[in-house]
Design a protein around this motif. Sequence first.
Motif, PDB file in Angstrom:
ATOM      1  N   ALA A 464     -18.609 -41.534  10.192  1.00 23.75           N
ATOM      2  CA  ALA A 464     -18.353 -40.434   9.261  1.00 23.75           C
ATOM      3  C   ALA A 464     -18.673 -40.845   7.830  1.00 23.75           C
ATOM      4  O   ALA A 464     -19.305 -40.081   7.078  1.00 23.75           O
ATOM      5  N   VAL A 465     -18.253 -42.050   7.435  1.00 23.14           N
ATOM      6  CA  VAL A 465     -18.522 -42.532   6.079  1.00 23.14           C
ATOM      7  C   VAL A 465     -20.021 -42.650   5.835  1.00 23.14           C
ATOM      8  O   VAL A 465     -20.542 -42.269   4.764  1.00 23.14           O
ATOM      9  N   LEU A 466     -20.750 -43.161   6.811  1.00 22.14           N
ATOM     10  CA  LEU A 466     -22.201 -43.304   6.658  1.00 22.14           C
ATOM     11  C   LEU A 466     -22.883 -41.944   6.527  1.00 22.14           C
ATOM     12  O   LEU A 466     -23.785 -41.764   5.700  1.00 22.14           O
ATOM     13  N   CYS A 467     -22.457 -40.975   7.340  1.00 19.52           N
ATOM     14  CA  CYS A 467     -23.070 -39.645   7.281  1.00 19.52           C
ATOM     15  C   CYS A 467     -22.813 -38.976   5.931  1.00 19.52           C
ATOM     16  O   CYS A 467     -23.737 -38.455   5.295  1.00 19.52           O
ATOM     17  N   LEU A 496     -21.720 -40.583  17.050  1.00 18.91           N
ATOM     18  CA  LEU A 496     -20.474 -41.009  17.693  1.00 18.91           C
ATOM     19  C   LEU A 496     -20.741 -41.499  19.114  1.00 18.91           C
ATOM     20  O   LEU A 496     -20.192 -42.512  19.557  1.00 18.91           O
ATOM     21  N   LEU A 497     -21.599 -40.769  19.810  1.00 25.01           N
ATOM     22  CA  LEU A 497     -21.954 -41.154  21.170  1.00 25.01           C
ATOM     23  C   LEU A 497     -22.733 -42.462  21.174  1.00 25.01           C
ATOM     24  O   LEU A 497     -22.462 -43.368  21.971  1.00 25.01           O
ATOM     25  N   ALA A 498     -23.691 -42.598  20.255  1.00 26.02           N
ATOM     26  CA  ALA A 498     -24.519 -43.804  20.198  1.00 26.02           C
ATOM     27  C   ALA A 498     -23.695 -45.038  19.829  1.00 26.02           C
ATOM     28  O   ALA A 498     -23.941 -46.136  20.336  1.00 26.02           O
ATOM     29  N   GLY A 500     -20.582 -45.517  20.536  1.00 30.58           N
ATOM     30  CA  GLY A 500     -19.570 -45.800  21.546  1.00 30.58           C
ATOM     31  C   GLY A 500     -18.194 -45.269  21.197  1.00 30.58           C
ATOM     32  O   GLY A 500     -17.224 -45.526  21.924  1.00 30.58           O
ATOM     33  N   ALA A 501     -18.072 -44.510  20.093  1.00 30.72           N
ATOM     34  CA  ALA A 501     -16.783 -43.915  19.757  1.00 30.72           C
ATOM     35  C   ALA A 501     -16.383 -42.870  20.791  1.00 30.72           C
ATOM     36  O   ALA A 501     -15.197 -42.649  21.043  1.00 30.72           O
ATOM     37  N   VAL A 502     -17.376 -42.216  21.381  1.00 37.56           N
ATOM     38  CA  VAL A 502     -17.165 -41.311  22.511  1.00 37.56           C
ATOM     39  C   VAL A 502     -17.997 -41.856  23.668  1.00 37.56           C
ATOM     40  O   VAL A 502     -19.212 -41.666  23.706  1.00 37.56           O
ATOM     41  N   PRO A 503     -17.397 -42.581  24.627  1.00 35.77           N
ATOM     42  CA  PRO A 503     -18.162 -43.177  25.728  1.00 35.77           C
ATOM     43  C   PRO A 503     -18.864 -42.108  26.570  1.00 35.77           C
ATOM     44  O   PRO A 503     -18.354 -40.987  26.737  1.00 35.77           O
ATOM     45  N   ALA A 504     -20.026 -42.457  27.088  1.00 33.21           N
ATOM     46  CA  ALA A 504     -20.790 -41.517  27.911  1.00 33.21           C
ATOM     47  C   ALA A 504     -20.004 -41.083  29.142  1.00 33.21           C
ATOM     48  O   ALA A 504     -20.147 -39.952  29.619  1.00 33.21           O
ATOM     49  N   SER A 505     -19.118 -41.956  29.638  1.00 33.67           N
ATOM     50  CA  SER A 505     -18.347 -41.619  30.834  1.00 33.67           C
ATOM     51  C   SER A 505     -17.364 -40.479  30.588  1.00 33.67           C
ATOM     52  O   SER A 505     -16.899 -39.844  31.534  1.00 33.67           O
TER      53      SER A 505
END
Length: 644
Positions: A464-467, A496-498, A500-505
Amino acid sequence: GGGENEGRAMALYGQTMTRVGAIFALGLVSVVPFGVLSIAITTRFLDPGEFGQMALLFAIASVITMFCGVGFVQGTMIAVYGISDDADDGGDDGFDLTLEEGQASEIEARSEEQKRLLGSGLLIVTVTTTILCLLVAAIGTGVALAVFGGDWWISILLMVASAWAGGLWRMMHQVPRMERQAVRWAWLQWVRPALVVAGSLAALAAGLGIDGVLMATAVGTLLATGVAYFVSRRSFRFDPRREDIAVIWRAGRAWVPLIFAVALQTNVSVLLLGILATPASVGLFQVATRIAQFPIYFADGFVTAWPAMERSPISLAAKEHKGVREYSAAVFTLLALTTLGLLVAICFAADTLIRIAAPAYREAAALIPIVAAAGAAHVAFRGVFRATGSAYRRYWYTFLHLVWIVPYTAVAALLIPLGASYGVAIAQLAAGIFIAVCFVLVDRRSANPTPFEWRRLGLAFLVAVLCVGAVQLSPLEGPARAAASLAAFVAFPLLLLAAGAVPASEIPTVRAIFGSLLPSRGSRAEARRRLEQMPEHERQALLLLAVQRCKPEEAAVWLRVSEPVALARMVRGLRGLAGEDAIATPYDHEIGRYVLSQGATIERDVLAGHLRSVGVNPLDLHLLDDAAGLANRMRRGSPAEPMA
């Protein structure tokens, strides 16, 4: 297996919580369109100085409102439901919601006692609110005449009247929330601002100025309170007893210091600016605060739903299958990620949103992200409180609310000389972060700490900070900057997905949760197909009881069976409708009474507690309750025919 049940319970909880939280959010976010109208209207009739004066009057009214019925509002909700609004707690201070086998006859008596206590609480709050406001009005008008002279005493009286109406509304509008009547609660949140904004427009157009807005607020809030009582009148029974005062006060007195602390936190910045800065600065800060609150209301909808859902079967099932502390950590993660996404959105949209107000308020745009971040920090603090389980968490919650003033004062003292509005905004943010971190540290030292997913949340915060930083630091202006902001916001969930903050699983679960917000024609068609394929005796019972909502005794006559058999057949039909294995249990007839119950929430929760005590899985209760709701929505189909 256990892992499969755990995942299913949390997915179903996420779906239910998202739906209910979205409905609560729609109620809270009702202030957005009406807030937009209010800002657009009042800033065109009042200059920044007048707006600042009005903001100060409303800040004082807000403090008075929070003291109206203090201890008794919270005590009523705790004594009746085990949950209070300001305490934001779902502990076990209220009724014991479990019954031993053979005690189901006590449900009606307990429900009537709940209604009686609720009625007594409303009477006590009305009396104490009236006494307090009469005292404030007498003192305030006397001071106004002695110090200011002129017509200020009229403004003081109208301010107190709006506080009095707000004190009654604060009690009444919580009843549908505690009853888990999310749609009714959300609808009521639209009624009040609609009435207030309509009245304010008429008053300002008539040239009544600040006094007109205060009058419209008092009258609109009082009318909305009357509507709130009318729609919840069946939850009240008026049979007051002298001992009710002591019972309700004992339940709520521990939260009195918290109310003082919350009142201070909510209004200290406006009051401080009123002393140290010009009325115009107060007006700019208040406009920025109102706009910054728009996205935070969605997160507040989640937090509002959380304690109200704690006693629901799906919440109990999720705790049983995942573990109480793990369940709490998962819910907090969902709240934190949602709030972070909303904060990113407000940072990108600040320059656009400030155009709601008149051109004289444009310089407030830079304040909006800071105030929004302070609001998000407080949401996180409330979320940590909800997610932790220490025996002393309530005391820490109150204590940290009081401690909040220490970092706030320190940061404000350093920064206000550099800029009053920015100083108090940054002080709010710093104090919110400080008490949230303190609460986390307290939890980590407890005997059973909550396993918060800090790695995931840290990665999400970094993304979020980077964006936001990439856009804020870029030299782009105008349309190019707007396009960059939109691109960064779209990229945020992908990053977020890339990261790993939201795992693909978890993507299927996330998709299922947010997909539950959309109507599904396929699910209804599948339900009709299952209805046609189930055994005739189960189908007839389901149609009569769940679809047509016949009384169980009438359905039993038509089906030529006993009432318990009719209810048991309906429950087996509901299992088939939900796609579950239709395995009979000895308690199917009692489950049938539960899913068909239209009584108050306390009645249904007591019955659910009884069913759990005899071994019924709360996940099954949730699935059958959902299936009964789906069956009831199929009422447009062909009517059921009684068996020959």
